[in-house]
Design a protein around this motif. Structure first.
Motif, PDB file in Angstrom:
ATOM      1  N   ASP A 383     -52.218 -34.369  17.644  1.00  0.00           N
ATOM      2  CA  ASP A 383     -53.194 -34.835  16.666  1.00  0.00           C
ATOM      3  C   ASP A 383     -54.436 -35.438  17.320  1.00  0.00           C
ATOM      4  O   ASP A 383     -55.216 -36.123  16.677  1.00  0.00           O
ATOM      5  CB  ASP A 383     -52.563 -35.841  15.699  1.00  0.00           C
ATOM      6  CG  ASP A 383     -52.022 -37.076  16.403  1.00  0.00           C
ATOM      7  OD1 ASP A 383     -51.949 -37.065  17.648  1.00  0.00           O
ATOM      8  OD2 ASP A 383     -51.669 -38.043  15.704  1.00  0.00           O
ATOM      9  N   GLN A 388     -57.914 -30.164  21.016  1.00  0.00           N
ATOM     10  CA  GLN A 388     -57.817 -29.028  20.105  1.00  0.00           C
ATOM     11  C   GLN A 388     -58.152 -27.699  20.780  1.00  0.00           C
ATOM     12  O   GLN A 388     -57.625 -26.649  20.405  1.00  0.00           O
ATOM     13  CB  GLN A 388     -58.712 -29.252  18.890  1.00  0.00           C
ATOM     14  CG  GLN A 388     -58.216 -30.369  17.982  1.00  0.00           C
ATOM     15  CD  GLN A 388     -56.732 -30.241  17.691  1.00  0.00           C
ATOM     16  OE1 GLN A 388     -56.299 -29.288  17.043  1.00  0.00           O
ATOM     17  NE2 GLN A 388     -55.931 -31.196  18.173  1.00  0.00           N
ATOM     18  N   TYR A 415     -52.132 -28.199  13.477  1.00  0.00           N
ATOM     19  CA  TYR A 415     -51.637 -29.480  12.980  1.00  0.00           C
ATOM     20  C   TYR A 415     -52.599 -30.025  11.925  1.00  0.00           C
ATOM     21  O   TYR A 415     -53.811 -30.085  12.144  1.00  0.00           O
ATOM     22  CB  TYR A 415     -51.495 -30.468  14.138  1.00  0.00           C
ATOM     23  CG  TYR A 415     -50.858 -31.766  13.735  1.00  0.00           C
ATOM     24  CD1 TYR A 415     -49.485 -31.826  13.513  1.00  0.00           C
ATOM     25  CD2 TYR A 415     -51.613 -32.912  13.552  1.00  0.00           C
ATOM     26  CE1 TYR A 415     -48.879 -33.008  13.134  1.00  0.00           C
ATOM     27  CE2 TYR A 415     -51.007 -34.103  13.175  1.00  0.00           C
ATOM     28  CZ  TYR A 415     -49.647 -34.147  12.961  1.00  0.00           C
ATOM     29  OH  TYR A 415     -49.057 -35.326  12.577  1.00  0.00           O
ATOM     30  N   GLU A 417     -53.242 -32.994  10.610  1.00  0.00           N
ATOM     31  CA  GLU A 417     -53.787 -34.342  10.560  1.00  0.00           C
ATOM     32  C   GLU A 417     -54.539 -34.680  11.845  1.00  0.00           C
ATOM     33  O   GLU A 417     -54.431 -35.781  12.378  1.00  0.00           O
ATOM     34  CB  GLU A 417     -52.670 -35.352  10.333  1.00  0.00           C
ATOM     35  CG  GLU A 417     -51.918 -35.134   9.021  1.00  0.00           C
ATOM     36  CD  GLU A 417     -50.760 -36.088   8.874  1.00  0.00           C
ATOM     37  OE1 GLU A 417     -50.657 -37.023   9.690  1.00  0.00           O
ATOM     38  OE2 GLU A 417     -49.968 -35.913   7.938  1.00  0.00           O
ATOM     39  N   THR A 418     -55.316 -33.729  12.346  1.00  0.00           N
ATOM     40  CA  THR A 418     -56.016 -33.934  13.614  1.00  0.00           C
ATOM     41  C   THR A 418     -56.977 -35.108  13.521  1.00  0.00           C
ATOM     42  O   THR A 418     -57.774 -35.210  12.614  1.00  0.00           O
ATOM     43  CB  THR A 418     -56.808 -32.678  13.991  1.00  0.00           C
ATOM     44  OG1 THR A 418     -55.893 -31.585  14.087  1.00  0.00           O
ATOM     45  CG2 THR A 418     -57.507 -32.863  15.323  1.00  0.00           C
ATOM     46  N   ARG A 437     -45.704 -40.152  16.929  1.00  0.00           N
ATOM     47  CA  ARG A 437     -46.368 -41.160  16.114  1.00  0.00           C
ATOM     48  C   ARG A 437     -45.437 -42.344  15.868  1.00  0.00           C
ATOM     49  O   ARG A 437     -44.222 -42.236  15.981  1.00  0.00           O
ATOM     50  CB  ARG A 437     -46.812 -40.567  14.776  1.00  0.00           C
ATOM     51  CG  ARG A 437     -47.812 -39.428  14.932  1.00  0.00           C
ATOM     52  CD  ARG A 437     -48.362 -39.011  13.575  1.00  0.00           C
ATOM     53  NE  ARG A 437     -47.308 -38.561  12.702  1.00  0.00           N
ATOM     54  CZ  ARG A 437     -46.842 -37.312  12.672  1.00  0.00           C
ATOM     55  NH1 ARG A 437     -47.307 -36.426  13.516  1.00  0.00           N
ATOM     56  NH2 ARG A 437     -45.894 -36.956  11.822  1.00  0.00           N
TER      57      ARG A 437
END
Length: 440
Positions: A383, A388, A415, A417-418, A437
């Motif tokens: 994330d 990216q 993903y 919720e970057t 997380r």
């Protein structure tokens, strides 16, 4: 002269038990100094039956027809037993099988091996000091001694009596836990030797059972290594060292319930990375190969060393020819997932609602680890907006590898919720889940 071939196969052995500060593998260390070590060897699937199917056929689990436990290997599969037998070798299988439908394993499920002394589920037909296996006719055989010693004794007896070139697959269950007790029973002499011993950073940091079970696990490995030494000594006594290829590896590792509620079935190196050392013709000199390789390469390696033509069904290549940019890992049972392991990166995707199926058409990104900066995978970067670009490159590489190996296309959803978030403080690391997380 065609070389003899021996596979020394353990169960659930982590890669970092070799060369660790504990010094529990002196015989394997010696084998590494004389042979070739593949430092980044990955299983095809971090669960017993799929990994074992690949080790017998040289095909990825989905192609071999065994994508999870409880699915037997097809009775006509092109196994090591059949491939070496057809080439005139005397073949033997001793130990844990875990690819059949029952115990005793029926003759048509013994994969073409000439000599058979095994159990399908060895952990249930035996325990640490009571080893019961079955011969080729299904008759029970009791082997005295600590279990890996008992099986190694049987292997040495086979080697001593072998006439002509042979291929032996010795499959120990240690250092696997004893299922019904959820315990790691070490031999009596090492029961308390490694209490409070060193733990690798992931096991020391994350909640799990390592602090409870590592002492027994290490004691098991110490004895397994001594069994390897006795086998190698037998080869010396029989003047077979120059004419034998010996390969040591494991089906998968163990993360000691740090990543999920099990010991494996996760994409992390603690679960998927295994020891792999080869000694013998073509693999001498103490060289070390850091490029990632897969255990799907074991079958072609053994065939190549024996001068047997490689059949078309193989998904792997001989280890001496392996030069991949990354290896594919299939994950099943806990979830349907796929991972790519490169020199630097671990990239993992899963199909959240796929169910109990071999593969999915669509996956979702779940994990990205920079193994140079974070070798024990404590900080998930999936994330991170700064990663990216590499995630996109790995996504394309993984999809291409899935298509090549599995013969079907798959898409990966980035993903969702970057965001840019940096590293978590050390005080919160213990509370990270697979996704990296905080656990609220």
């Amino acid at each position: 002269m065609r070389p003899n071939v021996i596979v020394f196969f353990t169960d659930q052995q982590r890669w970092d038990t070799v060369g660790s500060p504990l010094g529990i593998t002196p015989n394997l260390d010696l084998m590494a100094r004389r042979g070739t070590t593949f430092e980044t060897a990955c299983t095809t699937n971090p669960v017993c039956a799929p990994a074992r199917a690949a080790m017998q056929t040289g095909m990825y689990p989905t192609n071999a027809g065994v994508f999870r436990n409880g699915v037997p290997l097809p009775t006509d599969a092109p196994t090591l037993g059949r491939l070496f037998g057809d080439a005139g070798y005397r073949t033997a299988y001793i130990g844990k099988w875990h690819l059949g439908t029952q115990d005793p394993v029926p003759r048509d499920e013994q994969a073409g091996y000439d000599y058979w002394l095994a159990s399908n589920l060895l952990e249930f037909t035996s325990d640490a000091y009571r080893t019961v296996v079955y011969d080729g006719d299904g008759e029970p055989v009791f082997l005295p001694g600590y279990r890996p010693d008992a099986l190694t004794d049987a292997a040495i007896r086979f080697i001593t009596k072998a006439d002509g070139p042979f291929m032996l697959f010795l499959s120990l269950i240690e250092p696997h836990h004893q299922n019904e007790h959820d315990d790691y029973p070490a031999p009596h002499v090492y029961r308390d030797t490694y209490a409070g011993a060193w733990l690798p950073p992931d096991l020391a940091t994350l909640p799990g059972t390592a602090h409870q079970h590592a002492a027994g696990y290490y004691g098991q490995i110490k004895r397994v290594d001594e069994c390897l030494g006795r086998l190698r000594d037998a080869l010396v006594s029989l003047d077979l060292t120059d004419d034998t290829l010996l390969l040591y590896t494991s089906d998968h590792g163990s993360h000691f319930k740090t990543r999920n509620s099990e010991y494996k079935r996760s994409p992390h190196d603690g679960s998927v990375r295994v020891p792999l050392v080869v000694e013998g013709p073509g693999y001498r000199g103490g060289s070390r190969v850091s490029t990632p390789v897969s255990t799907v390469d074991v079958v072609p390696t053994l065939l190549d060393a024996a001068g047997i033509a490689l059949p078309d069904h193989l998904d792997g290549v001989p280890l001496r020819e392996s030069a991949r940019d990354g290896v594919l890992i299939q994950v099943s049972e806990s979830e349907v997932g796929r991972a790519l392991r490169t020199d630097r990166w671990k990239y993992y995707v899963h199909a959240p609602s796929a169910g109990d199926v071999p593969a999915a058409e669509t996956y979702v990104e779940r994990a990205l680890y920079d193994l140079d900066a974070d070798p024990y995978e404590l900080d998930n970067l999936i994330d991170s907006v700064n990663h990216q670009e590499i995630a996109s490159e790995l996504r394309e590489q993984l999809m291409a590898e899935i298509a090549r190996v599995e013969g079907q296309s798959a898409t990966v959803t980035p993903y969702p919720e970057t965001r840019d978030r940096g590293r978590f403080p050390e005080t919160t690391v213990r509370r990270l889940n697979l996704d990296g997380r905080r656990l609220e």
